[in-house]
Design a protein around this motif. Structure first.
Motif, PDB file in Angstrom:
ATOM      1  N   TRP A  52       0.815  -1.220   0.000  1.00 33.40           N
ATOM      2  CA  TRP A  52       0.000   0.000   0.000  1.00 33.40           C
ATOM      3  C   TRP A  52       0.847   1.268   0.000  1.00 33.40           C
ATOM      4  N   HIS A  53       2.181   1.140   0.080  1.00 37.01           N
ATOM      5  CA  HIS A  53       3.046   2.323   0.154  1.00 37.01           C
ATOM      6  C   HIS A  53       2.854   3.217  -1.068  1.00 37.01           C
ATOM      7  N   GLY A  54       2.678   4.521  -0.828  1.00 28.99           N
ATOM      8  CA  GLY A  54       2.512   5.491  -1.905  1.00 28.99           C
ATOM      9  C   GLY A  54       1.110   5.548  -2.482  1.00 28.99           C
ATOM     10  N   LYS A  55       0.192   4.824  -1.883  1.00 26.06           N
ATOM     11  CA  LYS A  55      -1.176   4.781  -2.408  1.00 26.06           C
ATOM     12  C   LYS A  55      -2.130   5.553  -1.508  1.00 26.06           C
ATOM     13  N   SER A  56      -3.312   5.752  -2.021  1.00 26.78           N
ATOM     14  CA  SER A  56      -4.365   6.384  -1.232  1.00 26.78           C
ATOM     15  C   SER A  56      -5.579   5.461  -1.254  1.00 26.78           C
ATOM     16  N   VAL A  57      -6.514   5.737  -0.352  1.00 29.98           N
ATOM     17  CA  VAL A  57      -7.749   4.950  -0.280  1.00 29.98           C
ATOM     18  C   VAL A  57      -8.931   5.903  -0.299  1.00 29.98           C
ATOM     19  N   THR A  58     -10.078   5.368  -0.720  1.00 26.06           N
ATOM     20  CA  THR A  58     -11.309   6.156  -0.787  1.00 26.06           C
ATOM     21  C   THR A  58     -12.374   5.481   0.071  1.00 26.06           C
ATOM     22  N   ILE A  59     -13.103   6.291   0.821  1.00 27.45           N
ATOM     23  CA  ILE A  59     -14.147   5.780   1.703  1.00 27.45           C
ATOM     24  C   ILE A  59     -15.359   5.334   0.887  1.00 27.45           C
ATOM     25  N   ARG A  60     -15.813   4.120   1.157  1.00 27.59           N
ATOM     26  CA  ARG A  60     -17.056   3.617   0.579  1.00 27.59           C
ATOM     27  C   ARG A  60     -18.202   3.831   1.566  1.00 27.59           C
ATOM     28  N   ASP A  61     -17.894   3.637   2.878  1.00 26.97           N
ATOM     29  CA  ASP A  61     -18.920   3.814   3.905  1.00 26.97           C
ATOM     30  C   ASP A  61     -18.236   3.997   5.256  1.00 26.97           C
ATOM     31  N   TYR A  62     -18.899   4.734   6.139  1.00 29.86           N
ATOM     32  CA  TYR A  62     -18.437   4.934   7.514  1.00 29.86           C
ATOM     33  C   TYR A  62     -19.617   4.653   8.430  1.00 29.86           C
ATOM     34  N   ARG A  63     -19.385   3.868   9.473  1.00 35.45           N
ATOM     35  CA  ARG A  63     -20.446   3.538  10.432  1.00 35.45           C
ATOM     36  C   ARG A  63     -19.871   3.498  11.835  1.00 35.45           C
ATOM     37  N   VAL A  64     -20.753   3.637  12.803  1.00 30.10           N
ATOM     38  CA  VAL A  64     -20.396   3.372  14.189  1.00 30.10           C
ATOM     39  C   VAL A  64     -21.096   2.085  14.555  1.00 30.10           C
ATOM     40  N   MET A  65     -20.303   1.062  14.898  1.00 25.04           N
ATOM     41  CA  MET A  65     -20.844  -0.259  15.204  1.00 25.04           C
ATOM     42  C   MET A  65     -20.387  -0.663  16.602  1.00 25.04           C
ATOM     43  N   ASN A  66     -21.340  -0.904  17.494  1.00 27.43           N
ATOM     44  CA  ASN A  66     -21.024  -1.260  18.885  1.00 27.43           C
ATOM     45  C   ASN A  66     -20.073  -0.255  19.521  1.00 27.43           C
ATOM     46  N   GLY A  67     -20.265   1.024  19.207  1.00 28.42           N
ATOM     47  CA  GLY A  67     -19.438   2.082  19.793  1.00 28.42           C
ATOM     48  C   GLY A  67     -18.099   2.277  19.118  1.00 28.42           C
ATOM     49  N   ASN A  68     -17.803   1.519  18.071  1.00 31.63           N
ATOM     50  CA  ASN A  68     -16.533   1.637  17.352  1.00 31.63           C
ATOM     51  C   ASN A  68     -16.743   2.261  15.980  1.00 31.63           C
ATOM     52  N   SER A  69     -15.829   3.137  15.602  1.00 32.04           N
ATOM     53  CA  SER A  69     -15.854   3.688  14.244  1.00 32.04           C
ATOM     54  C   SER A  69     -15.326   2.625  13.298  1.00 32.04           C
ATOM     55  N   VAL A  70     -16.065   2.401  12.217  1.00 35.33           N
ATOM     56  CA  VAL A  70     -15.699   1.377  11.242  1.00 35.33           C
ATOM     57  C   VAL A  70     -15.796   1.987   9.847  1.00 35.33           C
ATOM     58  N   VAL A  71     -14.768   1.711   9.009  1.00 40.10           N
ATOM     59  CA  VAL A  71     -14.795   2.194   7.631  1.00 40.10           C
ATOM     60  C   VAL A  71     -14.754   1.028   6.657  1.00 40.10           C
ATOM     61  N   PHE A  72     -15.405   1.257   5.526  1.00 42.06           N
ATOM     62  CA  PHE A  72     -15.325   0.361   4.386  1.00 42.06           C
ATOM     63  C   PHE A  72     -14.631   1.163   3.293  1.00 42.06           C
ATOM     64  N   LEU A  73     -13.606   0.599   2.685  1.00 46.83           N
ATOM     65  CA  LEU A  73     -12.814   1.298   1.678  1.00 46.83           C
ATOM     66  C   LEU A  73     -13.051   0.685   0.304  1.00 46.83           C
ATOM     67  N   GLU A  74     -13.044   1.526  -0.721  1.00 44.51           N
ATOM     68  CA  GLU A  74     -13.187   1.028  -2.089  1.00 44.51           C
ATOM     69  C   GLU A  74     -12.026   0.087  -2.394  1.00 44.51           C
ATOM     70  N   GLY A  75     -12.336  -1.045  -3.002  1.00 47.34           N
ATOM     71  CA  GLY A  75     -11.310  -2.015  -3.376  1.00 47.34           C
ATOM     72  C   GLY A  75     -10.879  -2.942  -2.253  1.00 47.34           C
ATOM     73  N   VAL A  76     -11.418  -2.757  -1.067  1.00 43.23           N
ATOM     74  CA  VAL A  76     -11.111  -3.645   0.059  1.00 43.23           C
ATOM     75  C   VAL A  76     -12.392  -4.428   0.344  1.00 43.23           C
ATOM     76  N   GLU A  77     -12.459  -5.644  -0.211  1.00 47.09           N
ATOM     77  CA  GLU A  77     -13.707  -6.411  -0.197  1.00 47.09           C
ATOM     78  C   GLU A  77     -13.676  -7.610   0.745  1.00 47.09           C
ATOM     79  N   ASP A  78     -12.509  -7.947   1.314  1.00 49.03           N
ATOM     80  CA  ASP A  78     -12.448  -9.124   2.179  1.00 49.03           C
ATOM     81  C   ASP A  78     -11.513  -8.877   3.365  1.00 49.03           C
ATOM     82  N   ARG A  79     -11.571  -9.777   4.317  1.00 51.92           N
ATOM     83  CA  ARG A  79     -10.798  -9.637   5.552  1.00 51.92           C
ATOM     84  C   ARG A  79      -9.286  -9.646   5.281  1.00 51.92           C
ATOM     85  N   THR A  80      -8.834 -10.481   4.369  1.00 47.87           N
ATOM     86  CA  THR A  80      -7.396 -10.576   4.085  1.00 47.87           C
ATOM     87  C   THR A  80      -6.854  -9.237   3.588  1.00 47.87           C
ATOM     88  N   THR A  81      -7.558  -8.601   2.674  1.00 47.45           N
ATOM     89  CA  THR A  81      -7.129  -7.297   2.166  1.00 47.45           C
ATOM     90  C   THR A  81      -7.171  -6.261   3.282  1.00 47.45           C
TER      91      THR A  81
END
Length: 187
Positions: A52-81
């Motif tokens: 990921w060095h030198g790259k940027s990410v774009t927000i797909r969604d932001y939520r608060v789940m069980n009191g935690n801030s959680v983000v979903f990023l474009e191109g990050v579709e699974d746990r391994t990524t």
């Protein structure tokens, strides 16, 4: 990061959340609902060895789940990524939209700290704690932690290069209590 633009650290990706690429987020901003909107882009700070060095990410969604801030990023579709982004720090371009009586830490660092028309030190850094921010003021003899609340720091004048403080007694004075107690005999 380009030299001509100011960037702000706004969050750190803590750990993968679930199986669909979500990441728990540690916030370094007071306005996550404004910063982490779909389409917002962030520069990543990761080790040079990271893919990921030198790259940027774009927000797909932001939520608060069980009191935690959680983000979903474009191109990050699974746990391994998502796990490949753990510990990445998110930076964004500074915007000009700042609330009244709100400053970025980099605007405060280096300002003179003035008490009763006397410069008592200089802001060395700003510590962001859960209850309140602290100005760490470097004096001639030590560092003093000053709660960054209006009652103690009533005036911030970035243009004049100073903050005015009205601290409670003892905050900037060197405590002489140990010397005073030497008068009583100890056994």
């Amino acid at each position: 990061m380009a030299a001509e633009r100011n960037q702000l650290r706004v969050g750190r990706l803590l750990k993968a959340h679930g199986l669909k690429g979500a990441l728990k987020l540690e916030l370094y901003t007071d306005a996550p609902e404004r910063r982490f909107v779909p389409g917002a882009e962030f520069t990543l700070q990761v080790p040079e060895a990271s893919s990921w060095h030198g790259k940027s990410v774009t927000i797909r969604d932001y939520r608060v789940m069980n009191g935690n801030s959680v983000v979903f990023l474009e191109g990050v579709e699974d746990r391994t990524t998502a796990e490949s982004l753990v510990r990445a720090i998110l930076w964004m371009d500074e915007d000009d939209e700042v609330e009244d009586d709100a400053w970025y830490a980099h605007q405060l660092v280096g300002l003179d700290v003035v008490r009763d028309d006397v410069v008592v030190g200089r802001v060395a850094r700003v510590e962001h704690l859960p209850a309140q921010d602290l100005l760490i003021v470097k004096t001639d003899s030590a560092e003093v932690m000053v709660p960054f609340v209006e009652a103690i720091v009533p005036t911030v004048d970035v243009a004049a290069g100073r903050v005015i403080v009205t601290p409670p007694p003892g905050l900037f004075e060197e405590l002489q209590a140990a010397d005073a107690s030497d008068d009583t005999p100890s056994e």
